[in-house]
Scaffold this motif. Structure first.
Motif, PDB file in Angstrom:
ATOM      1  N   CYS A  83       0.855  -1.175   0.000  1.00  0.00           N
ATOM      2  CA  CYS A  83       0.000   0.000   0.000  1.00  0.00           C
ATOM      3  C   CYS A  83       0.897   1.233   0.000  1.00  0.00           C
ATOM      4  O   CYS A  83       2.045   1.186   0.461  1.00  0.00           O
ATOM      5  CB  CYS A  83      -0.937   0.016   1.203  1.00  0.00           C
ATOM      6  N   ALA A  84       0.371   2.317  -0.536  1.00  0.00           N
ATOM      7  CA  ALA A  84       1.153   3.546  -0.635  1.00  0.00           C
ATOM      8  C   ALA A  84       0.222   4.741  -0.651  1.00  0.00           C
ATOM      9  O   ALA A  84      -0.921   4.645  -1.101  1.00  0.00           O
ATOM     10  CB  ALA A  84       2.007   3.524  -1.894  1.00  0.00           C
ATOM     11  N   SER A  85       0.731   5.871  -0.178  1.00  0.00           N
ATOM     12  CA  SER A  85      -0.039   7.109  -0.199  1.00  0.00           C
ATOM     13  C   SER A  85       0.460   7.965  -1.347  1.00  0.00           C
ATOM     14  O   SER A  85       1.665   8.102  -1.553  1.00  0.00           O
ATOM     15  CB  SER A  85       0.095   7.844   1.130  1.00  0.00           C
ATOM     16  N   ALA A  86      -0.487   8.516  -2.086  1.00  0.00           N
ATOM     17  CA  ALA A  86      -0.132   9.351  -3.222  1.00  0.00           C
ATOM     18  C   ALA A  86       0.572  10.615  -2.754  1.00  0.00           C
ATOM     19  O   ALA A  86       0.240  11.171  -1.712  1.00  0.00           O
ATOM     20  CB  ALA A  86      -1.380   9.696  -4.015  1.00  0.00           C
ATOM     21  N   ASP A  87       1.549  11.058  -3.516  1.00  0.00           N
ATOM     22  CA  ASP A  87       2.272  12.271  -3.179  1.00  0.00           C
ATOM     23  C   ASP A  87       1.436  13.471  -3.608  1.00  0.00           C
ATOM     24  O   ASP A  87       1.193  13.655  -4.807  1.00  0.00           O
ATOM     25  CB  ASP A  87       3.615  12.288  -3.885  1.00  0.00           C
ATOM     26  N   PRO A  88       0.999  14.284  -2.654  1.00  0.00           N
ATOM     27  CA  PRO A  88       0.148  15.422  -3.013  1.00  0.00           C
ATOM     28  C   PRO A  88       0.848  16.485  -3.830  1.00  0.00           C
ATOM     29  O   PRO A  88       0.200  17.393  -4.356  1.00  0.00           O
ATOM     30  CB  PRO A  88      -0.293  15.972  -1.650  1.00  0.00           C
ATOM     31  N   ALA A  89       2.169  16.364  -3.977  1.00  0.00           N
ATOM     32  CA  ALA A  89       2.910  17.338  -4.792  1.00  0.00           C
ATOM     33  C   ALA A  89       2.569  17.179  -6.274  1.00  0.00           C
ATOM     34  O   ALA A  89       2.819  18.098  -7.065  1.00  0.00           O
ATOM     35  CB  ALA A  89       4.404  17.162  -4.584  1.00  0.00           C
ATOM     36  N   TYR A  90       2.016  16.023  -6.625  1.00  0.00           N
ATOM     37  CA  TYR A  90       1.662  15.777  -8.014  1.00  0.00           C
ATOM     38  C   TYR A  90       0.147  15.775  -8.164  1.00  0.00           C
ATOM     39  O   TYR A  90      -0.556  15.083  -7.449  1.00  0.00           O
ATOM     40  CB  TYR A  90       2.216  14.435  -8.483  1.00  0.00           C
ATOM     41  N   GLY A  91      -0.326  16.538  -9.117  1.00  0.00           N
ATOM     42  CA  GLY A  91      -1.754  16.561  -9.371  1.00  0.00           C
ATOM     43  C   GLY A  91      -2.174  15.441 -10.291  1.00  0.00           C
ATOM     44  O   GLY A  91      -1.335  14.700 -10.808  1.00  0.00           O
TER      45      GLY A  91
END
Length: 125
Positions: free
Chosen positions: A95-103
């Motif tokens: 599992c992984a959390s999306a990097d909010p720096a990328y739209g």
């Protein structure tokens, strides 16, 4: 930040399994979450993604119609329900959390910031 994936194991072809990923140390409800998998000798591949609210989900073609991603923001947990599993589903699941720096909607591992340790799923034929 810690993502703890669990629920893997040995399952027969056609069976079901539910993976869970518990998150801590981040504001879970603000992050889109994803599941990836890596089979022996292969690259890590995208499996599924869910938006921060849970209202939007995306799947790899190979699992569409068989796997379901969901989340419970009150429990800081994301799930992957795996049905009608096949031997080719055998892999370590992350599992992984999306990097909010990328739209936008991202399906590649570099666009995910925090990763769990993985849980092994083995499908016997």
């Amino acid at each position: 930040v810690q993502l703890q994936a669990y629920g893997g194991g040995l399952v027969q072809t056609g069976g079901s399994l539910r993976l869970s990923c518990a998150a801590s140390g981040l504001t879970f409800s603000r992050y889109a979450m994803g599941w990836f998998r890596q089979a022996p000798g292969k690259e890590r591949e995208f499996v599924a993604r869910i938006s921060w609210s849970g209202s939007n989900t995306y799947y790899a073609d190979s699992v569409k119609g068989r796997f379901t991603i969901s989340r419970d923001n009150a429990k800081n947990t994301v799930y992957l329900q795996m049905n009608s599993v096949k031997p080719e589903d055998t892999a370590v699941y992350y599992c992984a959390s999306a990097d909010p720096a990328y739209g936008g909607i991202r399906y590649s591992a570099p666009y995910y910031k925090y990763w769990g340790q993985g849980t092994l799923v083995t499908v016997s034929s």
